[in-house]
Design an enzyme around this catalytic site. Structure first.
Site, PDB file in Angstrom:
ATOM      1  N   SER A  24       0.815  -1.219   0.000  1.00 28.02           N
ATOM      2  CA  SER A  24       0.000   0.000   0.000  1.00 28.02           C
ATOM      3  C   SER A  24       0.849   1.270   0.000  1.00 28.02           C
ATOM      4  CB  SER A  24      -0.927   0.017   1.218  1.00 28.02           C
ATOM      5  OG  SER A  24      -0.180  -0.090   2.417  1.00 28.02           O
ATOM      6  N   ASP A 197      -0.821   7.353   9.964  1.00 25.70           N
ATOM      7  CA  ASP A 197      -1.641   6.562  10.882  1.00 25.70           C
ATOM      8  C   ASP A 197      -0.795   5.588  11.710  1.00 25.70           C
ATOM      9  OD1 ASP A 197      -0.823   4.802   8.950  1.00 25.70           O
ATOM     10  OD2 ASP A 197      -2.827   4.296   8.211  1.00 25.70           O
ATOM     11  N   HIS A 200       1.357   4.043   7.471  1.00 28.30           N
ATOM     12  CA  HIS A 200       1.499   4.612   6.132  1.00 28.30           C
ATOM     13  C   HIS A 200       2.144   5.996   6.208  1.00 28.30           C
ATOM     14  CE1 HIS A 200      -1.892   1.709   5.861  1.00 28.30           C
ATOM     15  NE2 HIS A 200      -1.236   1.357   4.765  1.00 28.30           N
TER      16      HIS A 200
END
Length: 249
Positions: A24, A197, A200
């Site tokens: 991600s 967070d 990330h």
């Protein structure tokens, strides 16, 4: 409306490519201010930057899909640089997140396998850059986990073990490596601002990654010309001579 027929000719332009392969943190890298977007901007008219990030993926799955992304024998498939950026999911705790967790030894084997596969399709080690996972801010990530109805499923010390073996793989395989885990914690710096967070990258974290990655990429693309002539250099009377010729710059 006039069509372009009749102005065909000239050789096809082979546009070099930089391939970003990861989870991600790579998938999100084309968001505004993302490190991949910054790379694409820096390389405009020299390289296409391809985002092949897959949110939630680990190296076990990445190893399986890599041959679907790049194959031998197609010059368009032969990138001038490849980043391999996994570990944030592999390092998830087995008891709390068994689906994404990959044992440390398998993580090593999977990374080596991907580097070896790239070599087999004519992408040598000197075009490959391994990137370690960034450090984990446990307090922030625990809040995310609780919101998702689960316990804290990662620990920074464990992420560090995966980052450390990633460095070893790079040394063993002869690739470049960017040790994000160590760099973000240098001199006991508070790295939480680099993360959105706890896991990330934040805008500041994206900027940090790009600033350290660019020198490694630049070495691999420095000899590439600007594709097609500068507009002031296009011949006015017969632009075809400039635009359809063999010169790429």
């Amino acid at each position: 409306m006039a069509v372009c027929a009749g102005v065909s000719g000239g050789s096809s332009l082979l546009w070099p490519r930089v391939l970003l392969f990861g989870d991600s943190i790579t998938q999100f890298s084309f968001q505004q201010g993302g490190w991949g977007a910054s790379l694409a901007d820096k390389l405009v008219r020299k390289c296409d930057v391809l985002n092949r990030g897959f949110s939630g993926y680990n190296t076990r799955w990445a190893k399986i899909i890599l041959p679907r992304l790049i194959r031998k024998g197609n010059s368009l498939d032969n990138p001038v640089a490849v980043t391999i950026f996994f570990g944030a999911n592999d390092s998830a705790l087995k008891d709390e997140n068994p689906k994404q967790h990959i044992p440390l030894e398998e993580y090593v084997a999977n990374l080596k396998s991907m580097v070896q596969y790239l070599k087999s399709v004519d992408v040598p080690e000197n075009r490959v850059i391994l990137i370690t996972p960034p450090p984990l801010c446990e307090t922030a990530w625990e809040k995310e986990c609780i919101m998702q109805g689960c316990k804290l499923n990662r620990l920074n010390s464990v992420v560090g073990e995966y980052a450390n073996v990633c460095l070893q793989v790079a040394q063993d395989c002869g690739t470049d490596v960017l040790d994000l885990w160590t760099l973000m914690q240098k001199d006991n710096e508070d790295f939480s601002s680099y993360l959105s967070d706890g896991l990330h990258l934040s805008p500041k974290g994206n900027e940090f990654l790009f600033s350290h990655l660019w020198p490694l990429i630049e070495k691999k693309v420095s000899s590439l010309p600007l594709l097609l002539p500068y507009w002031k250099d296009v011949a006015e009377a017969q632009p075809e001579l400039s635009l359809l010729g063999d010169g790429d710059h």
